[in-house]
Motif scaffolding. Structure first.
Motif, mmCIF file in Angstrom:
data_model
loop_
_atom_site.group_PDB
_atom_site.id
_atom_site.type_symbol
_atom_site.label_atom_id
_atom_site.label_comp_id
_atom_site.label_asym_id
_atom_site.label_seq_id
_atom_site.Cartn_x
_atom_site.Cartn_y
_atom_site.Cartn_z
ATOM 1 N N VAL A 133 0.822 -1.221 0.000
ATOM 2 C CA VAL A 133 0.000 0.000 0.000
ATOM 3 C C VAL A 133 0.850 1.261 0.000
ATOM 4 N N GLY A 134 2.178 1.121 0.212
ATOM 5 C CA GLY A 134 3.060 2.284 0.159
ATOM 6 C C GLY A 134 2.861 3.273 1.290
ATOM 7 N N ASP A 135 2.509 2.779 2.477
ATOM 8 C CA ASP A 135 2.320 3.656 3.635
ATOM 9 C C ASP A 135 3.664 3.748 4.377
ATOM 10 N N TYR A 136 4.465 4.773 4.043
ATOM 11 C CA TYR A 136 5.817 4.879 4.594
ATOM 12 C C TYR A 136 5.806 5.265 6.067
ATOM 13 N N TYR A 137 4.780 5.983 6.513
ATOM 14 C CA TYR A 137 4.672 6.304 7.937
ATOM 15 C C TYR A 137 4.544 5.016 8.751
ATOM 16 N N GLN A 194 11.407 8.638 2.927
ATOM 17 C CA GLN A 194 10.373 8.641 1.884
ATOM 18 C C GLN A 194 9.087 9.297 2.379
ATOM 19 N N SER A 195 8.831 9.197 3.684
ATOM 20 C CA SER A 195 7.632 9.841 4.230
ATOM 21 C C SER A 195 7.811 11.349 4.344
ATOM 22 N N GLY A 196 9.069 11.793 4.468
ATOM 23 C CA GLY A 196 9.334 13.220 4.591
ATOM 24 C C GLY A 196 9.076 13.772 5.977
ATOM 25 N N ASP A 197 8.786 12.913 6.951
ATOM 26 C CA ASP A 197 8.485 13.363 8.314
ATOM 27 C C ASP A 197 9.788 13.537 9.096
ATOM 28 N N LYS A 198 10.045 14.765 9.560
ATOM 29 C CA LYS A 198 11.296 15.082 10.244
ATOM 30 C C LYS A 198 11.445 14.296 11.550
ATOM 31 N N ILE A 199 10.348 14.160 12.278
ATOM 32 C CA ILE A 199 10.427 13.426 13.550
ATOM 33 C C ILE A 199 10.782 11.968 13.302
ATOM 34 N N TYR A 200 10.184 11.364 12.273
ATOM 35 C CA TYR A 200 10.489 9.972 11.959
ATOM 36 C C TYR A 200 11.948 9.817 11.530
ATOM 37 N N ARG A 236 15.548 19.458 15.559
ATOM 38 C CA ARG A 236 15.403 20.915 15.621
ATOM 39 C C ARG A 236 14.591 21.431 14.434
ATOM 40 N N GLU A 237 14.814 20.836 13.272
ATOM 41 C CA GLU A 237 14.074 21.252 12.074
ATOM 42 C C GLU A 237 12.586 20.919 12.190
ATOM 43 N N SER A 238 12.256 19.874 12.964
ATOM 44 C CA SER A 238 10.852 19.463 13.100
ATOM 45 C C SER A 238 10.035 20.454 13.909
ATOM 46 N N GLY A 239 10.671 21.141 14.843
ATOM 47 C CA GLY A 239 9.952 22.095 15.683
ATOM 48 C C GLY A 239 9.233 21.466 16.854
#
Length: 463
Positions: free
Chosen positions: A136-140, A175-181, A214-217
């Motif tokens: 399903v391509g759910d990278y999160y 691939q998800s682009g999530d900074k925290i991950y 730090r970038e995630s805020g």
């Protein structure tokens, strides 16, 4: 032939309809709870707990409730005591066609199995969850799956497997682009190096994790990464950077109200102890003794013991060591109780599993009997229709024979009528001839009588 094909297709279609679940959407309340899960799992849990449990049948509504309730319980840090709900959800979504929910159910099954101390089952769930998640391509979700799978490998000292799994986790996070991950992935790799006491490699990973955090805020998450980084730099003997991490944490969160405050107190106390600043270390260790976690309290009392001993305050050191011994006894008792609880939980789980298997077998039997009944009904219908058609065919053949006989009789009748007409013509002609012959016969009789009279007259004359 076409009719039989039509009925066979109709039979198969009816069986498919009877065996398939109806597609339906979940209720608005479940949709609301699902929307709350990422940001406010505690509210989602209370909402689902207050919701009357949907009917316990194999349908979407109940399976979704089971999945969301278990997720909310997990995300709000509540203890799992059974896997019955998530097992039901996993079994349902395995065949429902909803691959994303199925991947989520497998991941949640892994979380529950880990907490129930069933690491082998957890690994199996995570591996299958990753396979389905890639579909399903759910990278999160894939990041969460592989991060927990890698942690299981790390705890069991499968370092190569853990390293490879954390590498995939980082790829999914990117691939998800999530900074925290992404930061979380670097933190996990750093933690793995820390377990191997590769402090400089661990420090490099934590440096990257801090930079991305730090970038995630997200200040709370950044504070957590900073405290973990401090646990690495303090072992490297870099007290200046360690203190800098704690000072930055002080500016980011209100430590006294922060969820990670006891680890913060423990780490900062350890820093001051290693710096031989015992008067500064002791207050932090004392604060850490208020933790609900018995292992954190034990580490805090151990820090107090070392601090008092190095300071030369032996009465306080003795008091600390007594508390430490008491905690060790409590931990041993707790471990025994936990072992008994695990055995009981395992027994109850097996009992519930057997009960569910019996219910499933009964459900399968009912399904088989239903299918057998439907097949039997259709066979009776098809046989009855074939027999009816055979009877009709016989009657049609008999009727055709009778019609043929009627046609022949009508033809014979027509022939007879023609013959009758012909005979009547002949009879008419004969009648006419008879009438003519009668006229002639009358004339002949008159002539005969006249001749007889003449003869008689001649006879008399001759006398």
């Amino acid at each position: 032939m076409r009719t039989y094909i039509y009925y066979c297709v109709l039979l198969i279609f009816s069986l498919l309809i009877s065996g398939c679940r109806k597609k339906a959407s979940i209720s608005p309340v479940l949709q609301e709870a699902e929307s709350l899960l990422p940001t406010d799992p505690d509210s989602a849990y209370r909402l689902l707990e207050a919701l009357p449990s949907p009917e316990k049948s194999r349908n979407l509504e109940y399976a979704t409730w089971c999945l969301l309730f278990t997720q909310a319980k997990d995300k709000s840090y509540r203890t799992h005591t059974s896997d019955s709900l998530i097992r039901f959800a996993t079994d349902y979504f395995r065949t429902s066609g909803d691959r994303k929910r199925y991947a989520t159910a497998l991941y949640t099954s892994g979380r529950v199995a880990s907490e129930l101390d069933e690491p082998d089952d957890a690994v199996r769930f995570y591996i299958e969850a990753e396979e389905v998640g890639r579909e399903v391509g759910d990278y999160y979700l894939l990041h969460l799956i592989t991060s927990h799978l890698g942690t299981l490998y790390a705890h069991r000292r499968f370092m190569d497997k853990a390293s490879d799994t954390y590498r995939r986790s980082l790829e999914y996070a990117e691939q998800s682009g999530d900074k925290i991950y992404i930061s979380e992935s670097y933190r996990l790799v750093g933690r793995l190096y820390g377990l191997q006491e590769s402090w400089f490699k661990a420090d490099s990973c934590y440096t990257l994790a801090i930079q991305v955090a730090r970038e995630s805020g997200d200040l709370d998450f950044l504070s957590k990464v900073l405290c973990e980084s401090a646990s690495i730099t303090v072992r490297m003997g870099d007290f200046e950077r360690t203190e800098a991490c704690y000072q930055e944490t002080d500016t980011l969160v209100q430590v006294d109200k922060w969820r990670g405050k006891y680890q913060y107190y423990l780490g900062k106390g350890d820093l001051f102890r290693l710096q031989k600043k015992y008067n500064l270390a002791i207050p932090y260790f004392k604060r850490a003794t208020a933790s609900d976690n018995i292992y954190t309290r034990r580490s805090a009392y151990q820090g107090l013991y070392f601090s008092y001993s190095d300071k030369g305050d032996y009465p306080q050191a003795l008091e600390a060591v007594n508390s430490l011994l008491s905690l060790n006894d409590s931990i041993r008792v707790a471990d025994r109780i936990e072992s008994v609880s695990k055995v009981e939980a395992k027994y109850n789980q097996e009992k519930l599993k057997r009960h569910n298997q019996e219910l499933e077998w009964k459900s399968m039997q009912l399904c088989y009997f239903s299918i057998f009944g439907i097949l039997s009904l259709w066979i009776i219908i098809l046989y009855g229709r074939a027999y009816y058609r055979k009877v009709i065919a016989r009657k049609e053949a008999r009727l055709a024979g009778l019609l043929e006989q009627v046609r022949k009789l009508e033809k014979q009748k027509e022939s007879n009528l023609q013959q009758i007409a012909s005979k009547e013509n002949e009879l008419k002609k004969l009648s006419e001839l008879l009438d003519t012959s009668r006229i002639y016969q009358s004339d002949w009789t008159v002539q005969k009588e006249e001749l007889q009279v003449s003869i008689n007259s001649y006879k008399q004359a001759n006398r």
